[in-house]
Design an enzyme around this catalytic site. Structure first.
Site, PDB file in Angstrom:
ATOM      1  N   GLN A 175       1.389   1.550  -2.902  1.00  0.00           N
ATOM      2  CA  GLN A 175       1.051   0.437  -3.788  1.00  0.00           C
ATOM      3  C   GLN A 175      -0.108  -0.374  -3.204  1.00  0.00           C
ATOM      4  O   GLN A 175      -0.101  -0.728  -2.025  1.00  0.00           O
ATOM      5  CB  GLN A 175       2.291  -0.452  -4.004  1.00  0.00           C
ATOM      6  CG  GLN A 175       2.118  -1.552  -5.034  1.00  0.00           C
ATOM      7  CD  GLN A 175       1.903  -1.039  -6.455  1.00  0.00           C
ATOM      8  OE1 GLN A 175       2.375   0.028  -6.819  1.00  0.00           O
ATOM      9  NE2 GLN A 175       1.181  -1.796  -7.258  1.00  0.00           N
ATOM     10  N   LYS A 210       8.693   0.868 -11.144  1.00  0.00           N
ATOM     11  CA  LYS A 210       8.393   2.293 -10.938  1.00  0.00           C
ATOM     12  C   LYS A 210       9.649   3.016 -10.453  1.00  0.00           C
ATOM     13  O   LYS A 210       9.989   4.089 -10.958  1.00  0.00           O
ATOM     14  CB  LYS A 210       7.249   2.457  -9.914  1.00  0.00           C
ATOM     15  CG  LYS A 210       5.894   2.102 -10.491  1.00  0.00           C
ATOM     16  CD  LYS A 210       4.780   2.095  -9.452  1.00  0.00           C
ATOM     17  CE  LYS A 210       3.489   1.563 -10.069  1.00  0.00           C
ATOM     18  NZ  LYS A 210       2.378   1.410  -9.126  1.00  0.00           N
ATOM     19  N   ASP A 224      -1.218   9.092  -7.992  1.00  0.00           N
ATOM     20  CA  ASP A 224      -2.087   8.022  -8.502  1.00  0.00           C
ATOM     21  C   ASP A 224      -3.472   8.566  -8.867  1.00  0.00           C
ATOM     22  O   ASP A 224      -4.243   7.904  -9.557  1.00  0.00           O
ATOM     23  CB  ASP A 224      -2.273   6.945  -7.420  1.00  0.00           C
ATOM     24  CG  ASP A 224      -1.431   5.706  -7.668  1.00  0.00           C
ATOM     25  OD1 ASP A 224      -1.152   5.400  -8.837  1.00  0.00           O
ATOM     26  OD2 ASP A 224      -1.063   5.048  -6.674  1.00  0.00           O
TER      27      ASP A 224
END
Ligand code: GUN
Length: 292
Positions: free
Chosen positions: A98, A54, A121
């Site tokens: 994460q 990422k 997200d």
């Protein structure tokens, strides 16, 4: 490559190329880079690889990456304090924590602490609600990637018989919303579904996100269906004694039956990061235009 195999890497590269151009325009216009903060707590091996990818792709499209690698013992309050600082930072357009988090941290509480306008997200309940009610928000990345791949083969999804297997908050549920909004007829199947095989065989578009290696067999697939496999499972190949990645669908059995199918790896995976960066740029543009 077999023309039936949906090349997620290629579609993702095209999206990333487009984003790179749009980021250049953004930087000229606003004299700053869109900024993405990525928080990793602990040393989960798979998470470390995802986060590394990422960060590297964020920089490749010309955005600024802010990496926060916290130790496994980090307290919940320390993490919440960091999120609060990132919420208030002008430089940050997107915040990604994460998952999974260590067991002593309440992941729900952490996701709730992220400013929904920076929740790239799309996991915050505000954004889940906006998606469910047709409002403006940020949409989870893997479902966005699945939609792009499905549309790349089928085009207009109106009236398409779509079956999703798996009802997670990250993939199955948001995907059901997106497909419904695109006028598909949606069945959301799960571990409680009776005769799952027959339900799958109805699908013109079958999307599987359950985390069970090769669960969906060839006989479960309607001839001519488009199959999107979200699973990434690590298996030991008994012949070579090496670890391999396989999806939730038995790819070799499905390939001759399906009209098109995503491979694992190289299908949905590359789309997820590209869509994350698309969300970050969307958030940056909305913030600059004061629409949030
Ligand atoms: N862990 C596995 N997939 C994801 C994802 O898409 N986002 C985050 N934040 N964590 C994950």
């Amino acid at each position: 490559m077999n023309p039936k195999i949906i090349d997620g890497k290629k579609v993702a590269t095209e999206l990333l190329d487009m984003l790179r151009n749009e980021v250049t325009t953004f930087r000229k216009q606003f004299h700053r880079k869109p900024g993405l903060a990525v928080i990793l707590v602990g040393n989960n091996a798979a998470s470390s690889i995802y986060v590394k990818n990422k960060i590297s792709q964020t920089m490749q499209v010309g955005m600024e990456s802010f990496e926060h690698h916290l130790k496994e013992q980090t307290s919940e309050i320390e993490l919440l304090t960091l999120i609060n600082a990132l919420n208030n930072s002008e430089k940050i357009d997107g915040i990604l924590v994460q998952l999974p988090l260590p067991a002593h941290i309440d992941a729900k509480k952490v996701l709730l602490a992220i400013n929904p306008t920076k929740d790239v997200d799309g996991f915050h309940p505000y954004n889940a609600g906006q998606l469910a009610t047709g409002g403006e928000g940020l949409t989870p990345c893997t479902p966005l990637g699945c939609m792009m791949l499905a549309k790349s083969i089928i085009g207009n999804l109106t009236g398409v018989e779509a079956v999703i297997v798996g009802r997670s908050n990250i993939v199955g549920k948001p995907l059901a919303q997106l497909l419904t909004a695109a006028n598909a007829t949606v069945t959301l199947a799960h571990s409680g579904t009776q005769d799952l095989q027959s339900v799958c065989r109805r699908a013109e578009l079958l999307i599987v996100a359950v985390g069970q290696p090769k669960m969906v067999q060839g006989s479960w697939i309607k001839p001519g269906a488009v199959v999107i496999d979200v699973g990434i499972n690590r298996l030991l190949d008994l012949e070579t004694q090496k670890h391999i990645l396989v999806g939730d669908v038995d790819f070799d059995a499905a390939l001759p039956i399906a009209k098109a199918i995503t491979p694992v790896p190289g299908g949905v995976g590359p789309m997820t990061i590209a869509c994350l960066l698309q969300n970050t740029l969307l958030s940056a543009n909305r913030r600059e235009r004061q629409v949030v």
